[in-house]
Design a protein around this motif. Structure first.
Motif, PDB file in Angstrom:
ATOM      1  N   LEU A   1       9.766  43.112  41.978  1.00  9.89           N
ATOM      2  CA  LEU A   1       8.399  43.449  42.381  1.00  9.89           C
ATOM      3  C   LEU A   1       7.699  42.171  42.811  1.00  9.89           C
ATOM      4  N   THR A   2       7.080  42.184  43.982  1.00 12.39           N
ATOM      5  CA  THR A   2       6.332  41.018  44.456  1.00 12.39           C
ATOM      6  C   THR A   2       4.857  41.378  44.586  1.00 12.39           C
ATOM      7  N   VAL A   3       4.018  40.394  44.314  1.00 11.33           N
ATOM      8  CA  VAL A   3       2.573  40.527  44.507  1.00 11.33           C
ATOM      9  C   VAL A   3       2.132  39.383  45.404  1.00 11.33           C
ATOM     10  N   SER A   4       1.799  39.692  46.649  1.00 12.63           N
ATOM     11  CA  SER A   4       1.316  38.680  47.585  1.00 12.63           C
ATOM     12  C   SER A   4      -0.196  38.557  47.457  1.00 12.63           C
ATOM     13  N   MET A   5      -0.673  37.321  47.384  1.00 16.42           N
ATOM     14  CA  MET A   5      -2.095  37.064  47.128  1.00 16.42           C
ATOM     15  C   MET A   5      -2.633  36.047  48.122  1.00 16.42           C
ATOM     16  N   HIS A   6      -3.829  36.303  48.589  1.00 12.14           N
ATOM     17  CA  HIS A   6      -4.519  35.342  49.469  1.00 12.14           C
ATOM     18  C   HIS A   6      -5.943  35.146  48.941  1.00 12.14           C
TER      19      HIS A   6
END
Length: 527
Positions: free
Chosen positions: A339-344
């Motif tokens: 599971l990946t969580v991309s954050m900006h």
């Protein structure tokens, strides 16, 4: 007289050993020479061990491969991924498309000028020797979004109603067969209704399919608190849950299925001191609920590192495609998923503006194990300090299409490095990077016996990294120094593909580039 297990006939002993899990089979092989030789010489036991190490399950009833053929294919694929060794390379030029979806060996795309048509590409396979196959269907609806599940021959379409701006209308969800474009034969209700909205309102949809379950997340601009998440049993048309952001007092920033009864969302809540607390929230959508309630049961909240006040969150994107039970020889298990969580984030320090991008990696099994290990009477919230440091990895990187970059426990991205004056060619700038987070595979020694094509690819790094990633100082957008240490193996090759986007599937990496403003160039790199 007692019977010793190792004196049993080999066929009987194999029937006994195959009932064990892979770890126990490997332990048995270390107990005595008889067990070791039996397990070493049994194709079936070797296959079961290799299958478990790869985090895979056997294929469906349509698979007619022998155990020896499956084992050979499995070993070829796993060795190819361990080295990013591509056995077949092909290209295809197509008109550019607004949306591309890759799942289970099929690449689907829409058309900018014809909103009702979908085109499909069955990817070639170097392992099975199958060629590329293409087809397209006119769905006869103007599509806003779509998702596919080739294992069920299912395409889900969200249609935009034809109506003047400023009027309330209900979006319709069409369940069609990928192969024909007609209504799906397993759908009792071929059209489902979605949230009503003003047509001049900004909005977006996310769609995910897992077996019999279909989820649609309807999102509006941050702060409106009108986000809605629906989950249906798409085969009988029953709406199972409805989760509204207004009842949570926070936006629903992302969504993904975790298992056949649990899903996860991302939210970011405001703290009394002005800081923000990002959280991964796990729900059970099958558990019993109060009569008349459509909200799922909250089962666990995993806190992420806190964000300082005045931080603007541009996006949180959850990346993880649920596994499908394919009729091929094997497919990822429900727990063997990354599971990946991309954050900006955008934030200010002493009037200076900074932008930071991160991707968090975590095993789906970690979140499920924590849920199962804690009773309902215990505290629902798990602080970051109690789980994050050793069970996740946060890396500074940019990724706004995380759903296409993950398959099973692997993650791919394209790196573009600065062009040095002494570089031999422009291909030195473009590198394909794969991160493998499979914990069982990491226990095995590195296999560097394969090398990629010298005229197309050059392997420049195969590294197993258990050293922590430390975010601090200006590199850290959080309120405190963050240290994460989930182990992974990294493989980097130099050469093709050129500039563009990459996507990963069970046996391929697909590169989406462009030849011109009107033409896209697809490159299929087959393991």
């Amino acid at each position: 007289m007692s019977l010793k297990l190792h004196t049993l006939p080999n066929d009987v002993l194999i029937r006994v050993l195959k009932e064990l899990d892979a770890c126990d089979i490997r332990r048995c092989s270390l107990t005595c020479r008889a067990f070791h030789e039996t397990i070493r010489d049994s194709m079936l036991l070797q296959y079961l061990v290799e299958l478990a190490v790869a985090g895979l399950e056997e294929g469906g009833a349509e698979c007619r491969l022998s155990i020896a053929e499956r084992l050979a294919q499995l070993r070829t694929i796993e060795r190819g991924w361990a080295n990013l060794y591509f056995r077949k390379y092909s290209t295809l030029a197509l008109p550019r498309s607004p949306t591309w979806k890759l799942r289970d060996g099929v690449l689907a795309r829409d058309f900018a000028d014809v909103a009702s048509v979908l085109s499909f590409i069955q990817l070639p396979s170097a392992i099975r020797g199958t060629p590329m196959h293409t087809w397209q269907n006119d769905m006869e609806v103007n599509m806003e979004k779509f998702a596919i599940d080739p294992a069920q021959d299912l395409v889900v379409l969200i249609a935009r109603p034809e109506a003047p701006d400023g009027q309330w209308h209900t979006f319709l969800i069409h369940l069609r067969a990928m192969s024909t474009g007609a209504r799906h034969p397993c759908a009792a209700e071929p059209v489902l209704s979605c949230v009503p909205t003003l047509l001049d309102t900004q909005y977006d949809f996310s769609i995910q399919i897992m077996g019999d379950f279909l989820a649609v997340l309807y999102r509006t601009p941050a702060g409106y608190l009108t986000d809605l998440l629906y989950i249906w049993d798409w085969k009988n048309g029953q709406l199972l849950i409805s989760l509204e952001a207004s009842s949570l007092a926070t936006d629903i920033l992302g969504f993904s299925f975790l298992s056949s009864r649990r899903f996860i969302t991302v939210r970011c809540t405001s703290e009394p001191d002005g800081c923000y607390q990002p959280e991964l929230v796990v729900y059970d959508f099958i558990a019993a609920r109060p009569e008349g309630s459509m909200e799922p049961r909250l089962v666990r909240i995993y806190q992420l590192p806190r964000l300082p006040a005045h931080t603007h969150t541009r996006w949180f994107i959850l990346g993880s495609e649920p596994p499908s039970e394919l009729p091929t020889s094997f497919y990822p298990t429900s727990c063997s998923r990354l599971l990946t969580v991309s954050m900006h984030f955008t934030y200010f320090l002493e009037e200076d503006r900074y932008e930071r991008d991160y991707v968090l990696f975590v095993h789906a099994s970690t979140l499920l194990e924590e849920v199962d290990a804690r009773s309902n009477a215990e505290q629902l919230t798990v602080p970051w300090e109690n789980w994050g440091s050793l069970k996740t990895r946060i890396m500074p990187m940019w990724d706004y299409r995380a759903d296409c970059h993950v398959y099973g426990m692997r993650y791919v991205q394209q790196q573009v490095v600065p062009m040095h004056e002494d570089s031999a060619c422009i291909a030195d700038r473009y590198r394909l990077r794969m991160l493998d987070f499979n914990p069982l595979a990491l226990r095995r020694p590195l296999d560097t016996s394969l090398s990629s094509w010298q005229d197309e690819f050059t392997t420049i790094a195969i590294v197993q990294d258990s050293q922590p990633t430390i975010l601090s100082g200006l590199e850290c957008a959080f309120t405190q120094r963050v240290t994460t240490a989930l182990p992974y193996r990294e493989v980097i090759v130099r050469g093709r593909p050129r500039d563009g986007e990459v996507m990963i599937d069970r046996e391929s990496v697909v590169h989406l580039g462009r030849d011109s403003w009107e033409t896209a160039r697809l490159e299929f790199l087959c393991i």
